[in-house]
Design a protein around this motif. Sequence first.
Motif, PDB file in Angstrom:
ATOM      1  N   LYS A 117       0.805  -1.229   0.000  1.00 55.19           N
ATOM      2  CA  LYS A 117       0.000   0.000   0.000  1.00 55.19           C
ATOM      3  C   LYS A 117       0.838   1.281   0.000  1.00 55.19           C
ATOM      4  CE  LYS A 117      -4.221   1.730   2.191  1.00 55.19           C
ATOM      5  NZ  LYS A 117      -5.185   1.498   3.303  1.00 55.19           N
ATOM      6  N   PRO A 118       1.873   1.401   0.846  1.00 53.82           N
ATOM      7  CA  PRO A 118       2.668   2.646   0.837  1.00 53.82           C
ATOM      8  C   PRO A 118       3.350   2.918  -0.502  1.00 53.82           C
ATOM      9  CG  PRO A 118       3.103   1.364   2.825  1.00 53.82           C
ATOM     10  CD  PRO A 118       2.309   0.483   1.911  1.00 53.82           C
ATOM     11  N   ASP A 119       3.667   1.866  -1.262  1.00 53.84           N
ATOM     12  CA  ASP A 119       4.342   2.039  -2.549  1.00 53.84           C
ATOM     13  C   ASP A 119       3.449   2.723  -3.579  1.00 53.84           C
ATOM     14  OD1 ASP A 119       5.889   0.101  -1.087  1.00 53.84           O
ATOM     15  OD2 ASP A 119       6.924  -0.370  -2.955  1.00 53.84           O
ATOM     16  N   PHE A 120       2.131   2.641  -3.381  1.00 54.14           N
ATOM     17  CA  PHE A 120       1.209   3.205  -4.364  1.00 54.14           C
ATOM     18  C   PHE A 120       0.623   4.545  -3.927  1.00 54.14           C
ATOM     19  CE2 PHE A 120       1.371  -1.259  -5.481  1.00 54.14           C
ATOM     20  CZ  PHE A 120       1.504  -1.182  -6.861  1.00 54.14           C
ATOM     21  N   ARG A 121       0.963   4.964  -2.726  1.00 52.77           N
ATOM     22  CA  ARG A 121       0.475   6.251  -2.242  1.00 52.77           C
ATOM     23  C   ARG A 121       1.045   7.371  -3.116  1.00 52.77           C
ATOM     24  NH1 ARG A 121       1.934   5.831   3.063  1.00 52.77           N
ATOM     25  NH2 ARG A 121       0.046   4.608   3.459  1.00 52.77           N
ATOM     26  N   ASP A 122       0.188   8.196  -3.655  1.00 49.80           N
ATOM     27  CA  ASP A 122       0.579   9.334  -4.505  1.00 49.80           C
ATOM     28  C   ASP A 122       1.264   8.905  -5.804  1.00 49.80           C
ATOM     29  OD1 ASP A 122      -0.305  11.094  -2.480  1.00 49.80           O
ATOM     30  OD2 ASP A 122       1.623  10.940  -1.460  1.00 49.80           O
ATOM     31  N   SER A 123       1.121   7.647  -6.195  1.00 43.32           N
ATOM     32  CA  SER A 123       1.771   7.178  -7.430  1.00 43.32           C
ATOM     33  C   SER A 123       0.900   7.419  -8.657  1.00 43.32           C
ATOM     34  CB  SER A 123       2.077   5.680  -7.330  1.00 43.32           C
ATOM     35  OG  SER A 123       0.880   4.919  -7.348  1.00 43.32           O
ATOM     36  N   GLY A 124      -0.411   7.573  -8.442  1.00 45.20           N
ATOM     37  CA  GLY A 124      -1.324   7.711  -9.569  1.00 45.20           C
ATOM     38  C   GLY A 124      -1.682   6.382 -10.207  1.00 45.20           C
ATOM     39  N   ILE A 125      -1.125   5.288  -9.689  1.00 46.88           N
ATOM     40  CA  ILE A 125      -1.394   3.954 -10.235  1.00 46.88           C
ATOM     41  C   ILE A 125      -2.563   3.323  -9.480  1.00 46.88           C
ATOM     42  CG2 ILE A 125      -0.463   1.625 -10.576  1.00 46.88           C
ATOM     43  CD1 ILE A 125       2.338   2.928 -10.675  1.00 46.88           C
ATOM     44  N   VAL A 126      -3.516   2.778 -10.224  1.00 47.53           N
ATOM     45  CA  VAL A 126      -4.637   2.068  -9.612  1.00 47.53           C
ATOM     46  C   VAL A 126      -4.200   0.632  -9.336  1.00 47.53           C
ATOM     47  CG1 VAL A 126      -6.994   1.245  -9.928  1.00 47.53           C
ATOM     48  CG2 VAL A 126      -6.326   3.501 -10.795  1.00 47.53           C
ATOM     49  N   PHE A 127      -4.274   0.227  -8.073  1.00 53.00           N
ATOM     50  CA  PHE A 127      -3.877  -1.130  -7.678  1.00 53.00           C
ATOM     51  C   PHE A 127      -5.095  -1.843  -7.106  1.00 53.00           C
ATOM     52  CE2 PHE A 127      -2.180  -3.997  -4.290  1.00 53.00           C
ATOM     53  CZ  PHE A 127      -1.597  -4.926  -5.137  1.00 53.00           C
ATOM     54  N   HIS A 128      -5.376  -3.026  -7.649  1.00 48.69           N
ATOM     55  CA  HIS A 128      -6.593  -3.738  -7.270  1.00 48.69           C
ATOM     56  C   HIS A 128      -6.284  -5.223  -7.140  1.00 48.69           C
ATOM     57  CE1 HIS A 128     -10.849  -4.468  -6.918  1.00 48.69           C
ATOM     58  NE2 HIS A 128     -10.879  -5.242  -7.984  1.00 48.69           N
ATOM     59  N   HIS A 129      -6.886  -5.881  -6.150  1.00 48.45           N
ATOM     60  CA  HIS A 129      -6.706  -7.329  -6.030  1.00 48.45           C
ATOM     61  C   HIS A 129      -8.042  -8.002  -5.748  1.00 48.45           C
ATOM     62  CE1 HIS A 129      -6.632  -6.231  -1.750  1.00 48.45           C
ATOM     63  NE2 HIS A 129      -6.839  -7.509  -1.458  1.00 48.45           N
ATOM     64  N   THR A 130      -8.236  -9.170  -6.338  1.00 48.64           N
ATOM     65  CA  THR A 130      -9.476  -9.920  -6.180  1.00 48.64           C
ATOM     66  C   THR A 130      -9.151 -11.410  -6.074  1.00 48.64           C
ATOM     67  OG1 THR A 130      -9.764 -10.172  -8.578  1.00 48.64           O
ATOM     68  CG2 THR A 130     -10.829  -8.274  -7.538  1.00 48.64           C
ATOM     69  N   CYS A 131     -10.126 -12.168  -5.582  1.00 45.45           N
ATOM     70  CA  CYS A 131      -9.984 -13.623  -5.521  1.00 45.45           C
ATOM     71  C   CYS A 131     -11.335 -14.243  -5.861  1.00 45.45           C
ATOM     72  CB  CYS A 131      -9.516 -14.066  -4.137  1.00 45.45           C
ATOM     73  SG  CYS A 131      -9.052 -15.812  -4.068  1.00 45.45           S
ATOM     74  N   GLN A 132     -11.306 -15.251  -6.702  1.00 46.45           N
ATOM     75  CA  GLN A 132     -12.534 -15.876  -7.186  1.00 46.45           C
ATOM     76  C   GLN A 132     -13.354 -16.482  -6.049  1.00 46.45           C
ATOM     77  OE1 GLN A 132     -11.767 -18.538 -10.430  1.00 46.45           O
ATOM     78  NE2 GLN A 132     -13.871 -19.306 -10.526  1.00 46.45           N
ATOM     79  N   SER A 133     -12.676 -16.976  -5.018  1.00 43.81           N
ATOM     80  CA  SER A 133     -13.373 -17.553  -3.871  1.00 43.81           C
ATOM     81  C   SER A 133     -12.567 -17.293  -2.607  1.00 43.81           C
ATOM     82  CB  SER A 133     -13.558 -19.063  -4.053  1.00 43.81           C
ATOM     83  OG  SER A 133     -13.975 -19.669  -2.841  1.00 43.81           O
ATOM     84  N   GLU A 134     -13.256 -16.931  -1.536  1.00 42.05           N
ATOM     85  CA  GLU A 134     -12.545 -16.697  -0.280  1.00 42.05           C
ATOM     86  C   GLU A 134     -12.017 -17.995   0.319  1.00 42.05           C
ATOM     87  OE1 GLU A 134     -14.918 -15.668   3.243  1.00 42.05           O
ATOM     88  OE2 GLU A 134     -16.685 -15.813   1.939  1.00 42.05           O
TER      89      GLU A 134
END
Length: 208
Positions: free
Chosen positions: A81-98
């Motif tokens: 998370k800190p690496d993307f702060r103020d980077s302008g890059i959208v970072f998203h993660h998902t999982c098909q099943s918990e």
Amino acid sequence: SSLTSTLKDVLDHDLKRTNGHCEIPLESADDLREGLTTIEGRSKGLIRFIDAYREYTSLPQPVVRSVRVKELLDKVAQFMKPDFRDSGIVFHHTCQSEYLTIQADEEMIEQVLINLIKNAREALAGQADGRIEVRGSYDEATTYIEVTDNGPGIIAEALEKIFIPFFTTKKGGSGIGLALSRQIMQMHNGTLTAESRPYERTAFRLRF
């Protein structure tokens, strides 16, 4: 082996260059200073290379246990998370099943994912619409974790070489991260593959 050949070629090249600077006639104090600076720089380069080689050849055996993929991705995302702060890059993660689970050494797979995400972030530097997605999925008996980005991508010629130890397309890169990542996946009886369509989709896929 190709690894031994690569190591020998790099060491031979650097040692010959360093030795060449030792043999150049020195006509002034500036020549001496420049020669010593060059030797010092190459010596440090050799040390970094040897350290990377040692890291590549001394991976511990995986300590395998059941790992929930969603929890793994949540943990990696929180760490990054800190690496993307103020980077302008959208970072998203998902999982098909918990409930999606793999048998793996959690710390080793974390390191693979962190390395892939960092590579993607560096590739997107300065790109206005940068996006990175990490997704866990499965079909029948196979589980996948995929890291994708929409950056400049990897040319076809380099795509065939990026997993070779010490090959790098990044200035100042060691060329060890992807080789280590693939070795870790092989130690898990899995695979790590890549595909790239520049500025559309570059994907690294872990297969368990």
